[in-house]
Design an enzyme around this catalytic site. Structure first.
Site, PDB file in Angstrom:
ATOM      1  CB  CYS A 146      29.870  43.928  65.587  1.00  0.00           C
ATOM      2  SG  CYS A 146      28.401  42.989  66.011  1.00  0.00           S
ATOM      3  CB  CYS A 164      29.516  43.002  69.141  1.00  0.00           C
ATOM      4  SG  CYS A 164      29.673  41.785  67.812  1.00  0.00           S
TER       5      CYS A 164
END
Length: 272
Positions: A34, A37
């Site tokens: 991600c 993230c």
């Protein structure tokens, strides 16, 4: 200060639920694939070294049971656990300033926050030697924090060093969207300080100067009331100066302040 820890199914109860009775736990549900993230990760790890909270990092691919149990549908998904109860936090990669705002909602303050509050108090109380000392310390320890630049500019305005204050404020560009509105508000405050000493003969001129003086004295309720009266009397006075002054106060106080909410509605009713 807090700390960060990798959490999984086996230690979740001990490191998150039980710990949350002593300190707030921010649970970062993330994935290695991600992108957002990875943007959020260093911000959270930086902040955990400034604030008294625990950062529990959970890889959803390695811990699908926990992700399913707490209804995690997208990452990053940050939750807050207090007294054993998991509460919503935020989803997505927020800016550092936005995350700091979230932390403040849980009454979490860093050393920086405490020093900045002390500086603001010293300026308000006109304890200028203390303010100068605190400002020097903040610039030394946090040279890249724009909050310090804003308070330094505010300090210079109080000292009537308006040209130097404006130079500082000009270093904050539109791309720094978390700080630009406050910088613009302080620039307008410089103009209000000039107008506060330019009282004329008419009642309108005197009222405007008085409203400026009230703003500088941080008597925002009375200032907003008087500026609103001027808007209703002569919208064009000083090229819509009273309305612009009200917007300046709104930016200084912030959107969530009760005075902003009250007088923004009254201003809209007056204009439309």
């Amino acid at each position: 200060m807090g700390y960060a820890i990798d959490v999984n199914q086996s230690n979740f109860e001990q490191e998150v639920i039980k710990v949350s009775y002593k300190s707030p736990v921010f649970v970062d549900f993330y994935a290695t694939w991600c992108g957002p993230c990875q943007i959020l990760k260093p911000i959270l790890e930086k902040l955990v070294n400034e604030y008294d909270f625990i950062l529990a990092k959970i890889d959803i691919d390695q811990n699908p049971e926990l992700a399913s149990q707490y209804g995690v549908e997208g990452v990053p998904d940050v939750r807050i656990v207090l007294q054993g109860e998991m509460q919503p936090g935020f989803v997505g990669a927020l800016t550092e300033a936005q995350i700091r705002q979230t932390l403040s909602q849980f009454n979490l303050k860093s050393n920086f926050d405490q020093d900045l509050e002390a500086l603001k108090t010293a300026i308000t109380q006109k304890n200028f030697p203390t303010a100068k000392q605190l400002l020097d310390q903040l610039f030394s320890h946090y040279p890249n924090r724009l909050e310090v630049v804003l308070e330094a500019a505010n300090f210079l305005i109080v000292l009537n060093q308006l040209e130097n204050a404006e130079k500082l404020l000009n270093t904050i560009g539109e791309d720094q969207r978390d700080f630009f509105p406050k910088a613009q508000a302080l620039k307008q405050l410089i103009q209000l300080k000039t107008d506060a000493t330019a009282s004329g003969e008419s009642q309108l001129e005197q009222n405007y100067a008085k409203a400026c003086q009230l703003t500088l004295a941080e008597d925002y309720a009375e200032a907003l009331s008087l500026f609103l009266e001027i808007v209703s009397t002569d919208r064009k006075y000083k090229e819509d100066g009273a309305r612009k002054a009200m917007l300046t106060i709104f930016n200084l106080l912030g959107d969530d302040h009760p005075l902003t909410q009250k007088y923004r509605k009254q201003l809209m009713l007056q204009l439309y």
